[in-house]
Design a protein around this motif. Structure first.
Motif, PDB file in Angstrom:
ATOM      1  N   PHE A 195      -2.265  23.830  -9.636  1.00 19.24           N
ATOM      2  CA  PHE A 195      -2.410  24.053 -11.064  1.00 19.24           C
ATOM      3  C   PHE A 195      -2.203  25.524 -11.404  1.00 19.24           C
ATOM      4  N   ALA A 196      -2.705  26.430 -10.558  1.00 23.36           N
ATOM      5  CA  ALA A 196      -2.529  27.862 -10.793  1.00 23.36           C
ATOM      6  C   ALA A 196      -1.057  28.240 -10.775  1.00 23.36           C
ATOM      7  N   TYR A 197      -0.299  27.638  -9.876  1.00 18.02           N
ATOM      8  CA  TYR A 197       1.137  27.921  -9.771  1.00 18.02           C
ATOM      9  C   TYR A 197       1.889  27.382 -10.984  1.00 18.02           C
ATOM     10  N   MET A 256      -4.468  15.445 -12.266  1.00 19.77           N
ATOM     11  CA  MET A 256      -4.033  14.816 -13.514  1.00 19.77           C
ATOM     12  C   MET A 256      -4.848  15.299 -14.699  1.00 19.77           C
ATOM     13  N   TRP A 257      -6.184  15.348 -14.557  1.00 24.69           N
ATOM     14  CA  TRP A 257      -7.002  15.708 -15.719  1.00 24.69           C
ATOM     15  C   TRP A 257      -6.864  17.183 -16.066  1.00 24.69           C
ATOM     16  N   LEU A 258      -6.580  18.033 -15.087  1.00 24.30           N
ATOM     17  CA  LEU A 258      -6.270  19.429 -15.384  1.00 24.30           C
ATOM     18  C   LEU A 258      -4.977  19.518 -16.189  1.00 24.30           C
ATOM     19  N   ARG A 259      -3.965  18.762 -15.788  1.00 27.31           N
ATOM     20  CA  ARG A 259      -2.694  18.774 -16.522  1.00 27.31           C
ATOM     21  C   ARG A 259      -2.846  18.167 -17.913  1.00 27.31           C
ATOM     22  N   PHE A 260      -3.738  17.211 -18.031  1.00 25.50           N
ATOM     23  CA  PHE A 260      -3.976  16.514 -19.293  1.00 25.50           C
ATOM     24  C   PHE A 260      -4.710  17.422 -20.295  1.00 25.50           C
ATOM     25  N   SER A 261      -5.627  18.239 -19.790  1.00 34.65           N
ATOM     26  CA  SER A 261      -6.572  18.977 -20.634  1.00 34.65           C
ATOM     27  C   SER A 261      -5.962  19.942 -21.646  1.00 34.65           C
ATOM     28  N   PRO A 262      -4.850  20.652 -21.360  1.00 32.14           N
ATOM     29  CA  PRO A 262      -4.329  21.568 -22.383  1.00 32.14           C
ATOM     30  C   PRO A 262      -3.703  20.855 -23.585  1.00 32.14           C
ATOM     31  N   HIS A 295       0.830  -1.197   0.000  1.00 33.04           N
ATOM     32  CA  HIS A 295       0.000   0.000   0.000  1.00 33.04           C
ATOM     33  C   HIS A 295       0.868   1.252   0.000  1.00 33.04           C
ATOM     34  N   SER A 296       0.686   2.085  -1.017  1.00 37.97           N
ATOM     35  CA  SER A 296       1.537   3.264  -1.175  1.00 37.97           C
ATOM     36  C   SER A 296       0.743   4.518  -1.487  1.00 37.97           C
ATOM     37  N   GLY A 297      -0.583   4.461  -1.396  1.00 37.78           N
ATOM     38  CA  GLY A 297      -1.405   5.628  -1.686  1.00 37.78           C
ATOM     39  C   GLY A 297      -1.974   5.610  -3.098  1.00 37.78           C
ATOM     40  N   GLU A 298      -2.934   6.519  -3.333  1.00 37.77           N
ATOM     41  CA  GLU A 298      -3.653   6.567  -4.600  1.00 37.77           C
ATOM     42  C   GLU A 298      -2.741   6.783  -5.806  1.00 37.77           C
ATOM     43  N   GLY A 299      -1.940   7.855  -5.737  1.00 41.86           N
ATOM     44  CA  GLY A 299      -1.104   8.207  -6.883  1.00 41.86           C
ATOM     45  C   GLY A 299      -0.116   7.121  -7.249  1.00 41.86           C
ATOM     46  N   ALA A 300       0.560   6.576  -6.248  1.00 44.05           N
ATOM     47  CA  ALA A 300       1.554   5.528  -6.497  1.00 44.05           C
ATOM     48  C   ALA A 300       0.897   4.272  -7.074  1.00 44.05           C
ATOM     49  N   SER A 301      -0.312   3.959  -6.599  1.00 42.49           N
ATOM     50  CA  SER A 301      -1.026   2.782  -7.115  1.00 42.49           C
ATOM     51  C   SER A 301      -1.385   2.955  -8.588  1.00 42.49           C
ATOM     52  N   VAL A 328       1.971  13.160 -20.289  1.00 37.31           N
ATOM     53  CA  VAL A 328       1.635  14.218 -19.330  1.00 37.31           C
ATOM     54  C   VAL A 328       2.469  14.081 -18.058  1.00 37.31           C
ATOM     55  N   GLY A 329       2.868  12.858 -17.745  1.00 42.23           N
ATOM     56  CA  GLY A 329       3.649  12.644 -16.540  1.00 42.23           C
ATOM     57  C   GLY A 329       2.871  11.826 -15.528  1.00 42.23           C
ATOM     58  N   PRO A 330       3.492  11.383 -14.451  1.00 42.89           N
ATOM     59  CA  PRO A 330       2.832  10.504 -13.489  1.00 42.89           C
ATOM     60  C   PRO A 330       1.798  11.237 -12.635  1.00 42.89           C
ATOM     61  N   PHE A 331       0.935  10.434 -12.011  1.00 42.13           N
ATOM     62  CA  PHE A 331       0.044  10.980 -10.991  1.00 42.13           C
ATOM     63  C   PHE A 331       0.900  11.448  -9.820  1.00 42.13           C
ATOM     64  N   HIS A 332       0.508  12.543  -9.210  1.00 42.23           N
ATOM     65  CA  HIS A 332       1.246  12.998  -8.034  1.00 42.23           C
ATOM     66  C   HIS A 332       0.949  12.072  -6.858  1.00 42.23           C
ATOM     67  N   THR A 333       1.914  11.978  -5.959  1.00 41.85           N
ATOM     68  CA  THR A 333       1.814  10.976  -4.892  1.00 41.85           C
ATOM     69  C   THR A 333       1.710  11.578  -3.492  1.00 41.85           C
ATOM     70  N   GLU A 334       1.564  12.905  -3.403  1.00 40.18           N
ATOM     71  CA  GLU A 334       1.447  13.489  -2.069  1.00 40.18           C
ATOM     72  C   GLU A 334       0.133  13.072  -1.419  1.00 40.18           C
ATOM     73  N   ARG A 335       0.144  12.948  -0.122  1.00 43.82           N
ATOM     74  CA  ARG A 335      -1.036  12.499   0.607  1.00 43.82           C
ATOM     75  C   ARG A 335      -2.109  13.582   0.632  1.00 43.82           C
ATOM     76  N   ASN A 336      -3.362  13.141   0.675  1.00 42.48           N
ATOM     77  CA  ASN A 336      -4.514  14.041   0.799  1.00 42.48           C
ATOM     78  C   ASN A 336      -4.606  15.086  -0.314  1.00 42.48           C
ATOM     79  N   ALA A 337      -4.079  14.765  -1.480  1.00 41.51           N
ATOM     80  CA  ALA A 337      -4.207  15.666  -2.629  1.00 41.51           C
ATOM     81  C   ALA A 337      -5.326  15.146  -3.524  1.00 41.51           C
ATOM     82  N   LEU A 338      -5.828  16.015  -4.381  1.00 43.11           N
ATOM     83  CA  LEU A 338      -6.871  15.622  -5.317  1.00 43.11           C
ATOM     84  C   LEU A 338      -6.174  15.020  -6.538  1.00 43.11           C
TER      85      LEU A 338
END
Length: 203
Positions: free
Chosen positions: A179-181, A134-140, A18-24, A119-129
């Motif tokens: 995403f704004a940053y 990912m879909w915001l980064r994917f959309s442009p 178990h490594s979290g959503e992004g890592a999975s 686009v790159g990997p899913f981010h793996t920080e805890r409690n992030a959306l």
């Protein structure tokens, strides 16, 4: 593993600690061999026609790189809580619609694997959306298509991550700020982020 044993001639079962959503998600994408990747969380369900409908959309719109559908949210007993899905007009999602009308409406999509890797990997920080980021980064970069049918079921229960409204808003703000940053050219309305922050403080 025991339950999946009878299907081993048709599937590959991959396991990791178990490594979290992004890592999975990143591990799953790295193990995939097909042209497309489909996401299905443990508390969600697909209608039996979900894959057929999404793949048909890829055929109808060859430039599509992501396809998703409407969804319904149910409680642990299967009672309907809410309906969800694309709110903006037309079949295509854009960065702007994802930021406003279509926030949190992607659900569990089917994505072309090569585009996802670009686009790159899913981010793996805890409690992030994780998904919305990912879909915001994917959309442009790639066309994202909507199928106007309710073919996903999201089950809501007390034990899932971010089950409270306040937790959802905290994750929203983190995703928007990030995403704004990273994409100052998009011109995100900073007041919208501030409104969410104020709401969280009030709660």
């Amino acid at each position: 593993p025991k339950a999946l044993e009878p299907y081993r001639d048709r599937i590959r079962y991959c396991w990791q600690k178990h490594s979290g959503e992004g890592a999975s998600r990143n591990f799953g994408v790295s193990q995939a061999r097909g042209q497309y990747v489909a996401f299905l969380d443990s508390d969600d369900l697909w209608d039996s026609e979900f894959l057929q409908a999404t793949m048909q959309a890829f055929c109808e719109i060859p430039e599509a790189r992501l396809v998703t559908t409407n969804f319904k949210i149910v409680d642990v007993e299967g009672n309907l809580i809410a309906m969800g899905g694309k709110r903006s007009p037309g079949r295509l999602f854009t960065t702007r619609t994802l930021l406003y009308e279509d926030w949190r409406t992607i659900g569990m999509p089917v994505v072309q694997r090569e585009s996802l890797l670009a686009v790159g990997p899913f981010h793996t920080e805890r409690n992030a959306l994780i998904d919305m980021d990912m879909w915001l980064r994917f959309s442009p970069h790639f066309p994202m298509v909507h199928v106007p049918r309710t073919l996903q079921i999201h089950r809501q229960h007390a034990h899932q991550m971010g089950s409270s409204t306040a937790e959802f808003y905290v994750r929203d703000v983190r995703a928007l700020k990030k995403f704004a940053y990273e994409h100052p050219d998009v011109g995100i309305n900073r007041e919208e982020i501030n409104k969410k922050q104020v709401w969280i403080k009030m709660v």
